[in-house]
Motif scaffolding. Structure first.
Motif, mmCIF file in Angstrom:
data_model
loop_
_atom_site.group_PDB
_atom_site.id
_atom_site.type_symbol
_atom_site.label_atom_id
_atom_site.label_comp_id
_atom_site.label_asym_id
_atom_site.label_seq_id
_atom_site.Cartn_x
_atom_site.Cartn_y
_atom_site.Cartn_z
ATOM 1 N N ARG A 56 -5.433 -15.032 -44.862
ATOM 2 C CA ARG A 56 -6.824 -14.659 -44.564
ATOM 3 C C ARG A 56 -7.686 -14.803 -45.827
ATOM 4 O O ARG A 56 -8.783 -15.331 -45.801
ATOM 5 C CB ARG A 56 -6.906 -13.223 -44.039
ATOM 6 N N ARG A 57 -7.133 -14.344 -46.955
ATOM 7 C CA ARG A 57 -7.920 -14.419 -48.195
ATOM 8 C C ARG A 57 -8.173 -15.883 -48.567
ATOM 9 O O ARG A 57 -9.275 -16.260 -48.999
ATOM 10 C CB ARG A 57 -7.190 -13.699 -49.326
ATOM 11 N N VAL A 75 -10.998 -17.138 -46.557
ATOM 12 C CA VAL A 75 -12.295 -16.602 -47.012
ATOM 13 C C VAL A 75 -12.760 -17.355 -48.262
ATOM 14 O O VAL A 75 -13.929 -17.739 -48.388
ATOM 15 C CB VAL A 75 -12.177 -15.079 -47.306
ATOM 16 N N LYS A 108 -8.717 -1.618 -44.281
ATOM 17 C CA LYS A 108 -7.657 -1.588 -43.261
ATOM 18 C C LYS A 108 -6.567 -0.610 -43.705
ATOM 19 O O LYS A 108 -5.893 -0.844 -44.726
ATOM 20 C CB LYS A 108 -7.039 -2.983 -43.113
ATOM 21 N N LEU A 147 -8.928 -8.957 -50.667
ATOM 22 C CA LEU A 147 -9.482 -9.628 -49.489
ATOM 23 C C LEU A 147 -10.923 -9.149 -49.234
ATOM 24 O O LEU A 147 -11.824 -9.947 -48.979
ATOM 25 C CB LEU A 147 -8.583 -9.325 -48.284
ATOM 26 N N ARG A 148 -11.118 -7.821 -49.328
ATOM 27 C CA ARG A 148 -12.478 -7.296 -49.082
ATOM 28 C C ARG A 148 -13.461 -7.836 -50.125
ATOM 29 O O ARG A 148 -14.572 -8.240 -49.814
ATOM 30 C CB ARG A 148 -12.484 -5.762 -49.119
ATOM 31 N N ILE A 170 -8.779 -17.455 -40.788
ATOM 32 C CA ILE A 170 -9.326 -16.173 -41.236
ATOM 33 C C ILE A 170 -8.846 -15.061 -40.291
ATOM 34 O O ILE A 170 -8.961 -13.885 -40.588
ATOM 35 C CB ILE A 170 -10.880 -16.252 -41.279
ATOM 36 N N LYS A 171 -8.303 -15.458 -39.101
ATOM 37 C CA LYS A 171 -7.756 -14.389 -38.228
ATOM 38 C C LYS A 171 -6.229 -14.396 -38.232
ATOM 39 O O LYS A 171 -5.602 -13.848 -37.337
ATOM 40 C CB LYS A 171 -8.329 -14.477 -36.822
ATOM 41 N N ARG A 215 -2.228 -11.400 -44.816
ATOM 42 C CA ARG A 215 -3.445 -11.199 -45.620
ATOM 43 C C ARG A 215 -3.657 -12.306 -46.651
ATOM 44 O O ARG A 215 -4.790 -12.654 -46.987
ATOM 45 C CB ARG A 215 -3.431 -9.841 -46.309
ATOM 46 N N GLN A 220 -13.268 -8.794 -42.267
ATOM 47 C CA GLN A 220 -12.427 -8.750 -43.473
ATOM 48 C C GLN A 220 -12.990 -7.795 -44.524
ATOM 49 O O GLN A 220 -12.351 -7.525 -45.525
ATOM 50 C CB GLN A 220 -12.296 -10.150 -44.109
ATOM 51 N N ALA A 238 -14.331 -11.322 -49.355
ATOM 52 C CA ALA A 238 -15.186 -11.445 -48.164
ATOM 53 C C ALA A 238 -16.642 -11.136 -48.509
ATOM 54 O O ALA A 238 -17.562 -11.832 -48.077
ATOM 55 C CB ALA A 238 -14.685 -10.508 -47.074
ATOM 56 N N GLY A 281 -5.413 -4.583 -49.442
ATOM 57 C CA GLY A 281 -6.546 -5.291 -48.811
ATOM 58 C C GLY A 281 -7.729 -5.457 -49.747
ATOM 59 O O GLY A 281 -8.723 -6.109 -49.402
#
Length: 1165
Positions: A969-970, A973, A1005, A1027-1028, A961-962, A966, A1001, A1031, A1024
């Protein structure tokens, strides 16, 4: 109101002020106000009261803002003068403070220019020598505080804290200033957070160092701390431990009373002597230490409610102390101790919902260890004389059983006397009886029957006498207990080990007397009917003589609109009884009544009727004439449609029961063919068909073939032709083709091998036609072959796989995907032949890869569901192949690969988990993302082998997740969401580390926002966004399953707040989260309610552009409704009215007609 009149006349004059304010001109009202102020400050005593009442009346009646402002210009300086002028008497000061308090409460925000002046005037009065003046000043400053700016609020707090820090201040001044702090915190909520660092240590210090008899100071201190816990949960975090110890210390604070008088003398023998007011009845009117204990209990409750994450610690430190304090001698305080303990139990229930793990330190386990102590302590309370105490004790027991359903098995014996006493005692109130009965019902329902067998005699007589009570709520609850007793007395038909016969008649008689009595409350009637149903189905073999009396009564209740639904359900219980109760006297009537109910509009009634008919026909089919069957079939055929799929499923199930019945006559088959079949063929075309209804439909077609009065060929024909689109409708839905294919497959299997293989040949012939002319036919043929192939090995049909692969060349997308579906499903029935073929094709056919991977996915998914093993060699091959496609540029291919890997992991976890883990550090971002998504697919709701293998490795997947990419990361999540939903226990330990990363997240960004130049205009793309959205949806899932790990306060501001102001796709999940938090953690939401109002207000007032397309307008409508749902939830929180902004928002909604209607319709959903 002139001076000469008596009090009565003046009183009437004040009443006239109300209409006057609304009618006369502004100038006149201002003039009236001035005259009244003059009287208030300089008039005689008796005029002063009247003037004061009149001014308060004016303040409450003025609604127009401009008028209010004109009045305030003159009123406010006069009141300040009355409060601060040296010569004013205490009475005048108090009256002025009272009026000012009302005015500030209503118009505080209109007086911003005078705030500083008012504040200085009021702060000076906190030093007054008169207690009444100080008390009223405190409420005045609190009213003013809610509209003060942050600077002035800070100034007020600093001033009060400075006074508290002054050495040598008088005790009464200290008390006033502590009260002031509590009042400020209650008035401004979370805005007080920044000042806790200055105030909390001072308060704790005063509480511990106050003189022996200064109880009030301690009480005010604890009340202020309670307010902080509820309203500033985020800022108080670091002081929680100190507050916990303080509250626990003062929970038993009783300086004037030693405890040795009643320590653990728990011999039952002296129970009787306790009634002569013995030593523990110590009373002292001067002693107010109980106020400190009460404040400590409430402070502890606030800590429990606002800090779900410290539950385990509370069990170790607070739980024993609370149980010990059940012996509190002041009844009101005892109720608060009970309530605090109930809050602890409820929070345990909230936090551990859906958790099975019982590790040593989990809250449930810790609670379980305390049960013996709780029972011992509560039993002592149940022997007390006070009714209120006993009611409180039962409510504690009730919560305990709800949270830990089987925890009282060893303690039933010791609890029985308390229940008996509560039900039999002359002095018992209805309230106490209801509490005792409710607890008894819950205990009976949640423990295994043998536990109660030694005590049935003691339990049954008070319960049966409660059935005869006059108050209907007691009777209804007693009947519900009887229902549980019936189950406990004879848990199974053998009934070995316990002689239930002595209880049959008493139970029957008590219930029968209620059942035959007509003039009583509906709740009692319903309970009596359900209870009688249970009695007949459980004891029918011992009630041979009674049945002819009580069954007709139940039939009669079916004829009454109020009780018919309950009676229908009671007959379902009787029909499913293993005793095969004899129903000859009423069966025909029951069937006739039920058949008529299928026409009724009441949905619940139709639903219950279908179930009951089904049970009756299964049990008593041989006693029902076939003419009755035909009538039922005609009635149920109208219920088969996609407007109510649940009803359709029940109707089809009933239809199958009727057809498979041994003695179904040809007429029944005919009726089905004429009435039901056309409806079924319409239903199959519905794009909504799925789940239970589809299953029922498949069984229906199989049953039709078995019942042998409808030929297979006609059925097959009608099924296949239902896939032909009607010329006007423009095509058949894709879902409908899948449904038809499944029914064709079931039909073929039911008809036997010969018919089946001829059908397969016919379908393969269809595929050889030229596809461009008849794509729909081919599409269906492929799906049918897949469905048949999945259920039966088709390897006898030579080259079927190559015929199917031909369709990969089709120009139509849907035919290609149907072909890949068919190939995969045919492979399932003969892996050794077809799997190598598919793998080989994937290697050699670059262009068809995506479709072939889909075929492979079908194979793997089926295997993982059926728990079948692959051969080792083929696993190796499959993995090698999948891992080479991990970093394909096409997202579609990567998703299929991930799903394949995830589902193989269910079958072969030991091989896959290490292989996936290695690739989390792959240099290719797409590979990293694919393996994380694969893990997501391997976490299903059922327990699986993979769980313990993946458990130690989870962090290496979720910590992506870090990742800097992206997509990765998604993926992490989404995987976290799936864990939280399906296997929360696997990730609990990682959450402290994961949550801050997850919250990060949700932030917009800037580096992910780019502008695309499209020539005439520029288009902003936010990479992003997905992703948001993911999250926030993940947080939403975590709130359901891991509430004890989240600290909601740190999430709401800033993360949720910014989400509420984000893009449409992000706002929607945020509104859901807000509603959930309002329900589960109201204190955390209340604490920051003001700051959430602006984004919500913006959302509900947003208007789309005039040239917006219909889709945008609809989306905006959805968004407004979604925001209103959140506002409805916020409005349900008690205490929300301390936020002025929120109050204004609600009034703004009620003033706008369009919003108001939407708001009310949302509220009634």
């Amino acid at each position: 109101m002139e001076s000469r009149h008596s009090g009565d006349v003046s009183g009437l004059a004040v009443k006239c002020v109300v209409p006057l304010v609304k009618k006369v001109s502004e100038a006149r009202v201002v003039e009236m106000t001035n005259k009244l102020c003059e009287k208030l400050l300089h008039g005689k005593d008796q005029h002063r009261d009247i003037a004061s009442i009149a001014l308060k009346t004016i303040a409450s009646e003025v609604t127009v803002i401009s008028l209010a402002q004109s009045i305030l210009v003159t009123l406010s300086p006069q009141l300040i003068k009355g409060i601060t002028s040296p010569g004013m008497s205490t009475e005048i000061k108090c009256e002025c403070l009272d009026i000012l308090c009302d005015v500030l409460h209503k118009f505080g925000n209109l007086m911003a220019n005078d705030h500083e002046l008012l504040l200085n005037a009021l702060l000076s009065q906190l030093n007054s020598n008169q207690a009444t003046v100080r008390k009223r000043t405190v409420s005045c400053i609190a009213s003013l505080a809610s509209s003060l700016s942050d600077d002035l609020l800070g100034k007020t707090t600093i001033e009060v804290v400075r006074k508290l820090r002054t050495k040598g201040a008088k005790p009464e001044m200290i008390r006033t200033n502590i009260q002031m702090i509590g009042a400020l915190s209650r008035a401004v909520g979370y805005r007080f957070g920044p000042y806790l660092g200055d105030t909390v240590p001072v308060l704790i210090n005063y509480c511990t160092s106050a003189s022996e008899n200064d109880e009030e100071l301690r009480e005010y201190g604890l009340q202020a701390l309670e307010s902080f816990l509820l309203r500033c949960p985020r800022d108080i975090y670091s002081y929680c431990d100190e507050i916990l110890h303080l509250a626990l210390e003062y929970l038993s604070y009783d300086p004037n009373f030693t405890d040795n008088m009643e320590e653990d003398t728990d011999d039952e023998s002296h129970e009787e002597d306790e009634d002569d007011d013995s030593a523990n009845e110590y009373t002292d009117d001067e002693d107010v230490s109980w106020k400190v204990r009460r404040a400590a209990a409430k402070c502890l409750a606030a800590l429990i409610v606002s800090r779900p994450e410290v539950l385990a610690k509370l069990y170790v430190e607070a739980c024993p102390k609370l149980i010990d304090r059940f012996k509190e001698r002041e009844e009101n305080v005892k109720m608060d101790v009970f309530n605090t303990f109930i809050e602890l139990l409820r929070q345990t229930g909230n936090v551990t919902k859906g958790q099975i793990d019982m590790n040593e330190s989990s809250p449930r386990c810790l609670l379980n260890q305390e049960v013996p102590k709780i029972v011992k302590s509560i039993n002592r309370q149940l022997r007390e004389k006070s009714i209120k105490t006993k009611v409180g004790a039962f409510s504690v027991l009730r919560e305990l059983v709800v949270v830990l359903p089987d925890c009282l098995a060893e303690h039933i014996g010791s609890l029985i006397p308390g229940i008996e006493k509560a039900l039999n005692d002359k002095s018992s109130t209805s309230n106490l009886k209801i509490e005792a009965l409710t607890f008894t019902r819950l205990v009976l329902a949640s423990h295994s029957p043998p536990v109660f067998h030694p005590y049935i005699k003691a339990l049954s007589s008070p319960v049966l006498s409660a059935v005869g009570e006059r108050y209907y709520k007691v009777t209804a609850e007693a009947l519900r207990v009887c229902g549980e007793l019936v189950r406990v007395v004879r848990p199974n038909i053998q009934g070995y080990g316990f002689d239930f016969k002595p209880y049959v008649r008493p139970l029957y008689n008590a219930i029968m007397s209620r059942l035959t009595n007509q003039d009583q409350d509906q709740e009692v009637k319903e309970c009596a009917i359900s209870c009688m149903g249970l009695v007949i189905s459980t004891f029918g073999d011992n009630l041979k003589t009674e049945l002819p009396v009580c069954l007709p009564v139940l039939v009669d209740r079916m004829g009454n609109e109020i009780t018919r639904l309950t009676a229908v359900k009671a007959f379902a219980v009787i029909a499913t009884s293993p005793l095969r109760i004899d129903l000859p006297c009423v069966l025909e009537n029951v069937i006739a009544e039920l058949t008529a109910f299928l026409r009724k509009a009441n949905r619940a009634l139709r639903q219950a009727t279908l179930g009951t008919l089904n049970s009756l026909i299964v049990a008593y089919g041989d006693q029902i004439g076939s003419s009755a069957y035909e009538v039922i079939i005609v009635e149920l055929s109208t219920l088969i449609s996609d407007s109510d799929l649940h009803m359709a499923a029940l109707a089809l199930e009933l239809c199958c029961t009727l057809m498979t019945d041994r003695k179904s006559s040809p007429n029944v088959g005919l009726a089905v063919r004429n009435k039901v079949l056309p409806q079924a063929l319409t239903l199959i075309k519905s794009p909504l068909l799925q789940g239970q209804a589809l299953l029922a439909l498949r069984n229906f077609f199989a049953a039709l073939v078995y019942s042998a009065n409808t030929s297979f060929d006609t059925l097959l024909d009608s099924l296949l032709s239902s896939a032909k689109p009607a010329p006007q409708s423009g095509g058949v839905a894709k879902q409908a083709l899948y449904s038809i294919a499944q029914c064709v497959a079931v039909l073929c299997l039911a008809a036997g091998d010969k018919k089946c293989s001829s059908t397969v040949d016919m379908l393969t012939e269809m595929l050889k036609d030229d596809s461009s002319t008849n794509s729909a036919k081919q599409h269906l043929a492929l799906l049918c072959l897949g469905e048949i192939g999945r259920r039966k090995d088709l390897s006898l049909h030579a080259n079927i796989e190559t015929i199917i692969i031909e369709s990969f060349q089709s120009p139509f997308e849907e035919i290609k995907s149907a072909a890949s579906y068919a190939l995969g499903n045919i492979a399932v029935s003969n892996l050794s032949k077809y799997l190598p073929f598919i793998l080989d094709q994937i290697d050699n056919q670059q262009k068809k890869q995506y479709l072939l991977l889909h075929s492979l996915k079908e194979v793997i998914v089926r295997q993982s569901v059926d728990k079948a093993e692959f051969q080792d060699s083929s696993v190796e091959k499959i993995l090698k192949l999948l891992f080479t496609h991990c970093e394909s540029d096409e997202e579609g291919v990567r998703n299929v690969v991930a799903e394949c890997l995830g589902k193989i992991a269910l079958v072969e976890p030991a091989k896959l988990v290490p292989a996936l883990k290695v690739r989390t550090s792959s240099p290719a971002a797409f590979t990293r993302a694919t393996v994380v998504i694969a893990v997501k697919y391997s976490i299903v709701e059922r327990p699986e082998k993979i769980d313990e293998i993946i458990y130690p490795e989870i962090s290496s997947f979720l910590m992506l997740i870090k990742d800097h990419d992206r997509h990765v990361r998604r993926a992490a999540v989404l995987a976290l969401s799936t864990f939280a939903h399906n296997k929360p226990n696997l990730i609990k330990g990682l959450l402290p580390e994961l949550l801050p990363l997850l919250y990060d997240q949700t932030v917009v960004k800037q580096e992910l926002i780019r502008t695309v130049d499209l020539g005439p205009f520029k288009h902003v793309v936010d990479d992003g966004l997905e992703l948001r959205k993911a999250a926030f949806e993940c947080v939403d899932t975590l709130l359901d399953s891991c509430l004890d790990q989240l600290n909601p306060s740190s999430f709401i501001v800033p993360y949720l707040k910014s989400g509420l102001d984000d893009h449409y796709d992000v706002k929607m999940p945020c509104h859901l989260i807000l509603s959930k938090l309002a329900d589960k953690c109201p204190s955390a939401v209340l604490a920051v309610l003001d700051s959430l109002v602006d984004p919500l207000q913006k959302t509900i007032n947003f208007k789309p552009k005039l040239d917006a397309v219909k889709q945008e307008v609809d989306r905006n409508e959805d968004m407004i409704r979604s925001a209103l749902r959140a506002i409805v939830s916020l409005n349900r929180i008690s205490g929300g009215d301390c936020s002025l902004k929120f109050k204004n928002l609600i009034s703004e909604i009620s003033k706008s007609p369009s919003l108001r209607d939407k708001y009310y319709s949302t509220r009634n959903e």
